[in-house]
Design a protein around this motif. Structure first.
Motif, short mmCIF file in Angstrom:
data_model
loop_
_atom_site.label_atom_id
_atom_site.label_comp_id
_atom_site.label_asym_id
_atom_site.label_seq_id
_atom_site.Cartn_x
_atom_site.Cartn_y
_atom_site.Cartn_z
N ALA A 19 0.83 -1.21 0.00
CA ALA A 19 0.00 0.00 0.00
C ALA A 19 0.86 1.26 0.00
CB ALA A 19 -0.94 0.00 1.20
N ALA A 20 1.91 1.25 0.81
CA ALA A 20 2.81 2.41 0.86
C ALA A 20 3.49 2.63 -0.49
CB ALA A 20 3.85 2.21 1.96
N THR A 21 3.90 1.56 -1.14
CA THR A 21 4.54 1.66 -2.46
C THR A 21 3.56 2.22 -3.48
OG1 THR A 21 6.01 -0.17 -1.96
CG2 THR A 21 5.67 0.32 -4.28
N ASN A 22 2.31 1.75 -3.45
CA ASN A 22 1.29 2.24 -4.38
C ASN A 22 0.99 3.72 -4.16
OD1 ASN A 22 1.11 -0.31 -5.47
ND2 ASN A 22 -0.73 -0.86 -4.31
N ILE A 23 0.96 4.13 -2.90
CA ILE A 23 0.69 5.54 -2.59
C ILE A 23 1.83 6.42 -3.09
CG2 ILE A 23 0.51 7.20 -0.69
CD1 ILE A 23 -1.11 5.00 0.80
N LEU A 24 3.05 5.98 -2.90
CA LEU A 24 4.20 6.76 -3.39
C LEU A 24 4.20 6.85 -4.91
CD1 LEU A 24 7.04 5.53 -0.99
CD2 LEU A 24 5.95 7.77 -1.05
N ALA A 25 3.88 5.75 -5.58
CA ALA A 25 3.82 5.76 -7.05
C ALA A 25 2.74 6.72 -7.54
CB ALA A 25 3.58 4.36 -7.59
N SER A 79 -3.99 4.98 -15.56
CA SER A 79 -3.55 3.60 -15.54
C SER A 79 -3.27 3.12 -14.11
CB SER A 79 -2.29 3.43 -16.40
OG SER A 79 -1.77 2.14 -16.28
N LEU A 80 -2.58 3.95 -13.35
CA LEU A 80 -2.31 3.60 -11.96
C LEU A 80 -3.60 3.48 -11.16
CD1 LEU A 80 0.80 5.79 -11.03
CD2 LEU A 80 0.65 3.30 -11.01
N ALA A 81 -4.52 4.40 -11.40
CA ALA A 81 -5.78 4.38 -10.67
C ALA A 81 -6.58 3.12 -10.99
CB ALA A 81 -6.61 5.62 -11.00
N SER A 82 -6.58 2.70 -12.23
CA SER A 82 -7.35 1.51 -12.59
C SER A 82 -6.66 0.24 -12.13
CB SER A 82 -7.61 1.46 -14.09
OG SER A 82 -6.41 1.30 -14.81
N GLU A 83 -5.33 0.23 -12.12
CA GLU A 83 -4.57 -0.94 -11.67
C GLU A 83 -4.71 -1.18 -10.17
OE1 GLU A 83 -0.39 -0.84 -12.41
OE2 GLU A 83 -0.67 -0.73 -14.58
N LYS A 84 -4.60 -0.12 -9.42
CA LYS A 84 -4.48 -0.22 -7.97
C LYS A 84 -5.72 0.22 -7.23
CE LYS A 84 -0.17 -1.27 -8.58
NZ LYS A 84 0.30 -2.60 -8.55
N ASP A 85 -6.74 0.66 -7.94
CA ASP A 85 -7.95 1.17 -7.31
C ASP A 85 -7.64 2.25 -6.28
OD1 ASP A 85 -9.70 -0.44 -8.77
OD2 ASP A 85 -9.46 -2.10 -7.36
N ILE A 86 -6.86 3.23 -6.73
CA ILE A 86 -6.44 4.32 -5.84
C ILE A 86 -7.56 5.32 -5.73
CG2 ILE A 86 -4.78 6.21 -5.57
CD1 ILE A 86 -2.76 4.45 -7.03
#
Length: 86
Positions: A19-25, A79-86
């Motif tokens: 989760a931390a990695t996804n938030i930083l990305a 793309s990031l939003a759809s991949e990770k459901d951010i």
């Protein structure tokens, strides 16, 4: 969390790290997007009141006329939003 670190299960620790990695990305992609879309934010979206995602919505609505760099940055964030459901 750090005080109870020894009580966190390995699965939970892995999920927290992911989760931390996804938030930083996501934060990096957004920062790059703001830099790449600076002209669009000031120009076509210049009259939009900041907050509530209104400028992001404006950029999305106008991405077909955005500069190449801005359009690429928008695509990366999407793309990031759809991949990770951010």
């Amino acid at each position: 969390m750090q005080a109870c670190e020894d009580k966190i299960s390995p699965k939970c620790a892995f999920e927290l790290e992911e989760a931390a990695t996804n938030i930083l990305a996501a934060a990096d992609a957004l920062k790059d997007g703001v830099a790449a879309c600076k002209a669009e934010i000031k120009g076509v979206c210049g009259n939009i009141k900041p907050g509530g995602g209104r400028i992001a919505s404006c950029l999305l609505e106008n991405k077909s006329t955005a500069s190449t760099g801005c359009a690429e940055a928008i695509a990366k964030v999407e793309s990031l939003a759809s991949e990770k459901d951010i």
